[in-house]
Design a protein around this motif. Structure first.
Motif, mmCIF file in Angstrom:
data_model
loop_
_atom_site.group_PDB
_atom_site.id
_atom_site.type_symbol
_atom_site.label_atom_id
_atom_site.label_comp_id
_atom_site.label_asym_id
_atom_site.label_seq_id
_atom_site.Cartn_x
_atom_site.Cartn_y
_atom_site.Cartn_z
ATOM 1 N N TYR A 36 -21.775 -7.605 111.164
ATOM 2 C CA TYR A 36 -23.178 -7.973 111.329
ATOM 3 C C TYR A 36 -23.376 -9.455 111.044
ATOM 4 O O TYR A 36 -22.718 -10.018 110.168
ATOM 5 C CB TYR A 36 -24.066 -7.161 110.376
ATOM 6 N N THR A 37 -24.325 -10.065 111.741
ATOM 7 C CA THR A 37 -24.676 -11.451 111.435
ATOM 8 C C THR A 37 -25.295 -11.496 110.030
ATOM 9 O O THR A 37 -25.746 -10.473 109.502
ATOM 10 C CB THR A 37 -25.685 -12.013 112.454
ATOM 11 N N VAL A 38 -25.330 -12.677 109.464
ATOM 12 C CA VAL A 38 -25.869 -12.850 108.109
ATOM 13 C C VAL A 38 -27.314 -12.361 108.019
ATOM 14 O O VAL A 38 -27.730 -11.796 107.003
ATOM 15 C CB VAL A 38 -25.766 -14.333 107.677
ATOM 16 N N ILE A 60 -27.301 -4.711 104.186
ATOM 17 C CA ILE A 60 -26.606 -3.746 105.043
ATOM 18 C C ILE A 60 -25.380 -3.212 104.305
ATOM 19 O O ILE A 60 -25.148 -2.003 104.257
ATOM 20 C CB ILE A 60 -26.242 -4.377 106.401
ATOM 21 N N ARG A 61 -24.605 -4.104 103.699
ATOM 22 C CA ARG A 61 -23.413 -3.687 102.941
ATOM 23 C C ARG A 61 -23.805 -2.801 101.751
ATOM 24 O O ARG A 61 -23.242 -1.728 101.551
ATOM 25 C CB ARG A 61 -22.637 -4.888 102.438
ATOM 26 N N ASP A 62 -24.783 -3.277 100.969
ATOM 27 C CA ASP A 62 -25.107 -2.599 99.714
ATOM 28 C C ASP A 62 -25.925 -1.328 99.911
ATOM 29 O O ASP A 62 -25.698 -0.337 99.207
ATOM 30 C CB ASP A 62 -25.868 -3.554 98.783
ATOM 31 N N TYR A 63 -26.886 -1.343 100.833
ATOM 32 C CA TYR A 63 -27.792 -0.209 100.985
ATOM 33 C C TYR A 63 -27.405 0.721 102.138
ATOM 34 O O TYR A 63 -27.160 1.900 101.928
ATOM 35 C CB TYR A 63 -29.234 -0.682 101.188
ATOM 36 N N TRP A 118 -28.294 2.261 118.370
ATOM 37 C CA TRP A 118 -28.655 1.251 119.364
ATOM 38 C C TRP A 118 -28.364 -0.094 118.719
ATOM 39 O O TRP A 118 -28.903 -0.405 117.657
ATOM 40 C CB TRP A 118 -30.124 1.412 119.707
ATOM 41 N N PHE A 119 -27.495 -0.858 119.336
ATOM 42 C CA PHE A 119 -27.056 -2.144 118.806
ATOM 43 C C PHE A 119 -27.517 -3.282 119.720
ATOM 44 O O PHE A 119 -27.596 -3.117 120.930
ATOM 45 C CB PHE A 119 -25.521 -2.233 118.778
ATOM 46 N N ARG A 120 -27.710 -4.449 119.118
ATOM 47 C CA ARG A 120 -27.898 -5.676 119.886
ATOM 48 C C ARG A 120 -26.732 -6.585 119.528
ATOM 49 O O ARG A 120 -26.509 -6.903 118.361
ATOM 50 C CB ARG A 120 -29.226 -6.336 119.546
ATOM 51 N N TRP A 127 -23.020 -7.763 115.391
ATOM 52 C CA TRP A 127 -24.310 -7.188 115.778
ATOM 53 C C TRP A 127 -25.428 -8.001 115.144
ATOM 54 O O TRP A 127 -25.336 -8.395 113.985
ATOM 55 C CB TRP A 127 -24.447 -5.748 115.277
ATOM 56 N N SER A 128 -26.531 -8.197 115.877
ATOM 57 C CA SER A 128 -27.705 -8.826 115.275
ATOM 58 C C SER A 128 -28.657 -7.771 114.720
ATOM 59 O O SER A 128 -29.442 -8.066 113.821
ATOM 60 C CB SER A 128 -28.439 -9.723 116.270
ATOM 61 N N TRP A 129 -28.598 -6.571 115.252
ATOM 62 C CA TRP A 129 -29.334 -5.454 114.673
ATOM 63 C C TRP A 129 -28.765 -4.126 115.144
ATOM 64 O O TRP A 129 -28.051 -4.051 116.138
ATOM 65 C CB TRP A 129 -30.833 -5.522 114.890
ATOM 66 N N GLN A 130 -29.124 -3.092 114.373
ATOM 67 C CA GLN A 130 -28.738 -1.717 114.692
ATOM 68 C C GLN A 130 -29.894 -0.803 114.314
ATOM 69 O O GLN A 130 -30.506 -0.968 113.268
ATOM 70 C CB GLN A 130 -27.488 -1.303 113.907
ATOM 71 N N ARG A 131 -30.188 0.143 115.188
ATOM 72 C CA ARG A 131 -31.180 1.171 114.915
ATOM 73 C C ARG A 131 -30.532 2.522 115.204
ATOM 74 O O ARG A 131 -30.048 2.758 116.311
ATOM 75 C CB ARG A 131 -32.429 1.010 115.794
#
Length: 182
Positions: A36-38, A60-63, A118-120, A127-131
């Motif tokens: 994932y991007t920062v 994202i890593r922690d939660y 769903w990824f961008r 990835w810039s986002w994931q749903r």
């Protein structure tokens, strides 16, 4: 919106699938955060009143990959198929959720319905986002079935106890998260 090289997107999927399998085997999904991007976001709806949203690679890593996945050792999420749009960088991965434990009839505990992400794509194999989306009713019914059959692992039991004890990081009332879900 920029177009993306199809071979690069296919390579991203191949890398993602390998990393997922490694994380499933280890029972630790945190290493996936490197994909994932920062400033990426990762969220999902969880029924009529709650949603989850992690903002940034650390959350994202922690939660999402930490707190939310802790206790899910013994579960796999085999991807069944992908829809890839090289024009927009949107990818949809359709997966199942399968537990290593089996019912008396020999079938694995697995919710009915469709699960997916769903990824961008942001480029540079990130990835810039994931749903995520899944059938909340079927997942709830499966967990109730597993509780009734005493088929939960100790880790999964602790995970459920954490969830019912109070709000965990990243959980918000519908529409109140730091980033819109859709």
């Amino acid at each position: 919106m920029a177009e993306f090289d199809r071979a690069e997107l296919d390579e991203m999927v191949a890398r993602w699938l390998r990393a997922n399998q490694d994380c499933e085997a280890a029972g630790d999904w945190r290493p996936l955060a490197d994909f994932y991007t920062v400033d990426a976001t990762y969220g999902w709806n969880y029924g009529p009143t709650q949603e989850f949203m992690a903002v940034g690679r650390d959350e994202i890593r922690d939660y999402a990959l930490g707190t939310e996945m802790d206790g899910l050792d013994g579960w796999t999420y085999p991807y069944q198929d992908w829809v890839i749009d090289d024009r927009t960088g949107n990818l949809i991965g359709l997966w199942k959720q399968v537990n290593e434990n089996t019912r008396p009839d020999g079938s694995h505990y697995s919710p009915q319905g469709i699960g997916g992400s769903w990824f961008r794509y942001a480029g540079d194999f990130q990835w810039s986002w994931q749903r995520d989306f899944f059938d909340f009713g079927n997942v709830s019914a499966l967990f109730l079935e597993m509780i009734t059959a005493n088929a939960l692992s100790d880790g999964m039991t602790k995970r459920i106890e954490r969830s019912v004890a109070g709000p965990l990081p990243g959980w918000y009332p519908i529409g109140k998260g730091p980033v819109p879900l859709w």
